[in-house]
Design a protein around this motif. Structure first.
Motif, PDB file in Angstrom:
ATOM      1  N   ASN A  48      74.111   9.475 -15.286  1.00 35.39           N
ATOM      2  CA  ASN A  48      74.492  10.543 -16.202  1.00 35.39           C
ATOM      3  C   ASN A  48      75.640  11.291 -15.539  1.00 35.39           C
ATOM      4  N   ASP A  50      78.488  13.872 -14.661  1.00 33.26           N
ATOM      5  CA  ASP A  50      78.624  15.324 -14.785  1.00 33.26           C
ATOM      6  C   ASP A  50      80.030  15.701 -15.223  1.00 33.26           C
ATOM      7  N   TYR A  74      78.621  14.195 -25.925  1.00 34.08           N
ATOM      8  CA  TYR A  74      78.091  14.630 -24.618  1.00 34.08           C
ATOM      9  C   TYR A  74      78.590  16.040 -24.331  1.00 34.08           C
ATOM     10  N   LEU A  76      77.601  18.562 -22.775  1.00 36.18           N
ATOM     11  CA  LEU A  76      77.432  19.181 -21.458  1.00 36.18           C
ATOM     12  C   LEU A  76      78.324  18.558 -20.393  1.00 36.18           C
ATOM     13  N   LYS A 123      78.637  22.973 -15.609  1.00 35.70           N
ATOM     14  CA  LYS A 123      77.646  22.109 -16.273  1.00 35.70           C
ATOM     15  C   LYS A 123      76.238  22.478 -15.820  1.00 35.70           C
ATOM     16  N   GLN A 124      76.060  22.679 -14.518  1.00 36.52           N
ATOM     17  CA  GLN A 124      74.745  23.044 -13.989  1.00 36.52           C
ATOM     18  C   GLN A 124      74.262  24.363 -14.584  1.00 36.52           C
ATOM     19  N   HIS A 126      75.001  25.623 -17.503  1.00 35.38           N
ATOM     20  CA  HIS A 126      74.591  25.359 -18.893  1.00 35.38           C
ATOM     21  C   HIS A 126      73.227  24.689 -18.935  1.00 35.38           C
ATOM     22  N   GLU A 127      73.014  23.718 -18.067  1.00 32.07           N
ATOM     23  CA  GLU A 127      71.723  23.019 -18.039  1.00 32.07           C
ATOM     24  C   GLU A 127      70.605  23.970 -17.638  1.00 32.07           C
ATOM     25  N   ASP A 128      70.860  24.862 -16.693  1.00 26.45           N
ATOM     26  CA  ASP A 128      69.843  25.833 -16.288  1.00 26.45           C
ATOM     27  C   ASP A 128      69.473  26.755 -17.448  1.00 26.45           C
ATOM     28  N   ILE A 130      69.643  26.061 -20.624  1.00 28.60           N
ATOM     29  CA  ILE A 130      68.868  25.270 -21.588  1.00 28.60           C
ATOM     30  C   ILE A 130      67.416  25.148 -21.112  1.00 28.60           C
ATOM     31  N   LEU A 131      67.218  24.885 -19.838  1.00 25.65           N
ATOM     32  CA  LEU A 131      65.852  24.782 -19.305  1.00 25.65           C
ATOM     33  C   LEU A 131      65.105  26.104 -19.440  1.00 25.65           C
ATOM     34  N   ARG A 134      64.103  26.572 -23.063  1.00 24.26           N
ATOM     35  CA  ARG A 134      62.966  25.700 -23.403  1.00 24.26           C
ATOM     36  C   ARG A 134      61.659  26.274 -22.839  1.00 24.26           C
TER      37      ARG A 134
END
Length: 144
Positions: A48, A50, A74, A76, A123-124, A126-128, A130-131, A134
């Motif tokens: 995946n 980055d 994609y 992110l 990117k990290q 943004h992913e954090d 999202i987590l 959730r």
């Protein structure tokens, strides 16, 4: 953890040299020599990516078209546009389409590595987020 980078450029010598230099610094690097190969590499299971370092001027599907497809499929994945043929118009088009940044060839390896690091951090983050969203959603559903 260093970013997983996809290098996309029709100049094979540039891609091969840059791959060796980035891998020697701990990056996981994938390569593609045109737009369709880049999109296939992103679709491929296993890595995946980055950050995509994407040449603007390539035969067939140019970098701005590939960027639009990446942003759609994609969102992110961060994209750094790289070109030796930059025009103000193509830079503006790339930034409007969602490129993280735009660099001119030839660029210093240290500058590219810094830019990849900044894109990876974005990117990290943004992913954090999202987590976290959730996790909050799950807590709300459970009534915590």
């Amino acid at each position: 953890m260093p970013a997983r980078v996809l290098l996309v450029d029709d100049e094979k010598g540039f891609v091969d040299t840059m791959t060796k230099r980035l891998e020697s610094r701990g990056f996981t690097v994938g390569v593609a020599y045109d737009g369709p190969q880049a999109l296939a590499a992103l679709d491929k299971a296993g890595i995946n990516f980055d950050v995509v370092v994407l040449d603007v001027k390539m035969p067939g599907m140019d970098g701005n078209e590939v960027l639009k497809r990446i942003r759609g499929d994609y969102p992110l994945v961060e994209v750094i546009m790289l070109t030796g043929h930059a025009t103000v118009e193509s830079a503006i088009e790339g930034m409007k389409a969602g490129a993280f940044d735009y660099m001119m060839k030839p660029c210093e390896l240290s500058e590219l590595i810094d830019k990849i690091g900044e894109a990876y951090d974005k990117k990290q983050a943004h992913e954090d987020k999202i987590l976290e969203a959730r996790a909050r959603h799950i807590e709300l559903r459970r009534g915590d």
